[in-house]
Design an enzyme around this catalytic site. Structure first.
Site, PDB file in Angstrom:
ATOM      1  N   LYS A   1     -22.758 124.405  34.366  1.00 52.80           N
ATOM      2  CA  LYS A   1     -21.878 124.301  33.397  1.00 52.80           C
ATOM      3  C   LYS A   1     -21.365 122.778  33.086  1.00 52.80           C
ATOM      4  CE  LYS A   1     -17.017 124.102  31.807  1.00 52.80           C
ATOM      5  NZ  LYS A   1     -17.484 123.252  30.758  1.00 52.80           N
TER       6      LYS A   1
ATOM      7  N   GLU B   1      -6.231 106.030  38.232  1.00 53.77           N
ATOM      8  CA  GLU B   1      -7.356 105.885  37.666  1.00 53.77           C
ATOM      9  C   GLU B   1      -6.954 105.879  36.097  1.00 53.77           C
ATOM     10  OE1 GLU B   1     -11.844 107.473  38.153  1.00 53.77           O
ATOM     11  OE2 GLU B   1     -10.259 109.003  38.198  1.00 53.77           O
TER      12      GLU B   1
END
Length: 488
Positions: A180, A390
């Protein structure tokens, strides 16, 4: 081979056939450099489609695992050869879908080809050891057995290399795959799967099902017939997948975020440090889990380093990655662009000083794309959000320290531990960094981003599930050890 012959619609690949989703719905993939450019449409799949793919993979695995490693390796060699012929096409598609420059996607495609050939050779390497038995009339040895069906969930930032560095070892060790990909780059992944089809892999050995993470990604994590899950993406989603896999006893591998530091010692080659910092921070628009995010500089050379850094950053050309002379493309999607802008505002709110960028570049050519300038903050302290979280964009925080020892303390003062580098000519500093840096990848006098395909890759702390990808280390995840005791 073509996935679809009409309307630029790409189908799922299940059981050796390209098939439309049972939903009848598709998802649009657009070019982040020019949102008027539609790259293609991919299937908005359902759990029914996933079930069909898993059933095909489970059936195919019975015969696939019986092939010799050499036979499976020959298939991977064939895939590499097909991909080599289609290198330019695949690279151009990846640039249109993800935004990084064509030079980068060509390099990434070449890396994918090299990974396929590396793992093709892995089919001829040993899979076990002979172990002395206390019974002199017995033979005891180990071998390895595949997991079965492996679910592969990949991100948009490396749409060629990451799928291949997961799929290739999974296949060579006898597993079958349901992949996926991120919907933002699912057309590129479909073209990669086409290469496997063209190479003649048996039906069901590799399957692609596109769609939302909440349906297909979570469906892979929950599926009782998927024996192993390898995931690269955000920490939040990774932990959710890991928890789902753990509940049902499936093996899982998570590679997640980073807040990667570069330490610049007073004795460093500053020109080398600047070049590597810019490459590590701004290549791929900073959208790498190993991208340089914090630059920790000894105070004696701080001003000289900053001056060189700003001068080199000024030279960066921004634009459509398909065009000549462009060094940095757009963010991959609108959400990621907005995330970067959010962290620009956080940095300002926390009292850091914006010394470069932080805005969308001016000009008509930027109006229909997700562009942002390279962004540099200074007067940053380790407790600020821009030094802890991040960003996943072209964004670096400069932090001044008085010693390498202090620099190491700051470098380790985050929840992540993926990659890190130091620039120094002092062997003692190098050794301290190697021994004390809490990261899965440490580099000396080289940028924080990048690892060779034959070497183990993975993080510490919150950056991974503590397993390793690539190189020979991949077999630790994709196989289980079987101990054999034979007595006549």
């Amino acid at each position: 081979m073509t996935v679809s012959t009409k309307n630029n619609i790409y189908s799922n690949f299940i059981g050796g056939q390209w098939v439309e989703s049972s939903s009848g719905d598709v998802i649009k993939s657009i070019n982040p450099a020019n949102t008027n450019d539609i790259v293609g449409y991919v299937q908005n799949s359902t759990k029914q489609d996933l079930d069909s793919a898993v059933a095909s993979a489970k059936k195919a695995q019975i015969q696939w695992k019986k092939l010799s490693g050499a036979e499976r390796g020959q298939y991977l060699y064939n895939v590499a050869n097909v991909m080599e012929k289609r290198l330019d096409e695949i690279a151009e598609c990846a640039t249109r879908e993800m935004g990084k420059t064509l030079a980068e996607t060509k390099g990434e495609t070449s890396r994918g080809i090299a990974i396929l050939r590396y793992y093709a050779g892995e089919g001829m390497r040993k899979v076990g050891d002979v172990i002395p038995s206390t019974d002199q009339e017995a033979l005891m040895f180990t071998t390895r057995t595949p997991l079965g069906v492996v679910g592969v969930i990949t991100p948009w930032n490396f749409p060629i290399a990451i799928p291949i560095w997961k799929v290739a070892p999974a296949l060579i060790y006898g597993n079958t795959v349901v992949i996926k990909p991120a919907t933002d780059t699912a057309v590129t992944c479909a073209k990669i799967v086409e290469c496997f089809e063209e190479a003649g892999l048996p039906a069901g050995v590799i399957n692609i099902v596109t769609g939302s993470g909440s349906v297909i990604g979570q469906g892979i994590a929950d599926h009782p017939d998927i024996n192993g899950i390898t995931f690269t993406g955000s920490n939040g989603i990774g932990k959710q997948i890991g928890q789902s896999a753990l509940k049902r006893g499936a093996k899982y591998q998570l590679e997640m975020g980073g807040k990667n530091p570069v330490i610049v010692a007073a004795d460093a080659d500053l020109d080398l440090a600047v070049e590597a910092t810019i490459a590590g921070a701004f290549r791929s628009t900073g959208q790498k889990c190993t991208a340089t995010s914090r630059v920790i500089i000894e105070s004696d050379v701080y001003d000289a380093f900053k001056e060189k850094l700003l001068a080199k950053t000024e030279e960066i050309t921004i634009g459509d990655g398909l065009k000549e002379g462009i060094w940095m493309g757009p963010c991959a999607n609108k959400n990621q662009l907005q995330t970067v802008f959010t962290y620009v505002q956080k940095g300002l709110d926390e009292g850091a000083s914006l010394v470069f960028g932080g805005e969308q570049p001016k000009g008509n050519e930027y109006e229909n794309g997700f562009y942002i300038q390279p962004t540099i903050f200074e007067n940053v302290t380790s407790n600020m959000a821009i030094a802890q979280e991040e960003v996943f964009g072209p964004f670096i925080a400069l932090i001044k320290v008085d010693s390498v020892k202090e620099g190491l303390e700051v470098a380790n003062d985050v929840q992540y531990g993926l990659s890190a580098s130091i620039f120094t000519t002092n062997i003692a500093h190098m050794l301290s960094f190697i021994n004390e840096m809490d990261a899965g990848l440490v580099r000396i006098n080289a940028e924080s981003a990048g690892v060779e395909l034959q070497a183990p890759f993975g993080g510490m702390k919150q950056s991974s599930s503590h397993s390793r990808e690539q190189g020979e280390a991949a077999k630790e995840f994709f196989t289980s050890i079987k101990t054999v005791f034979v007595k006549g």
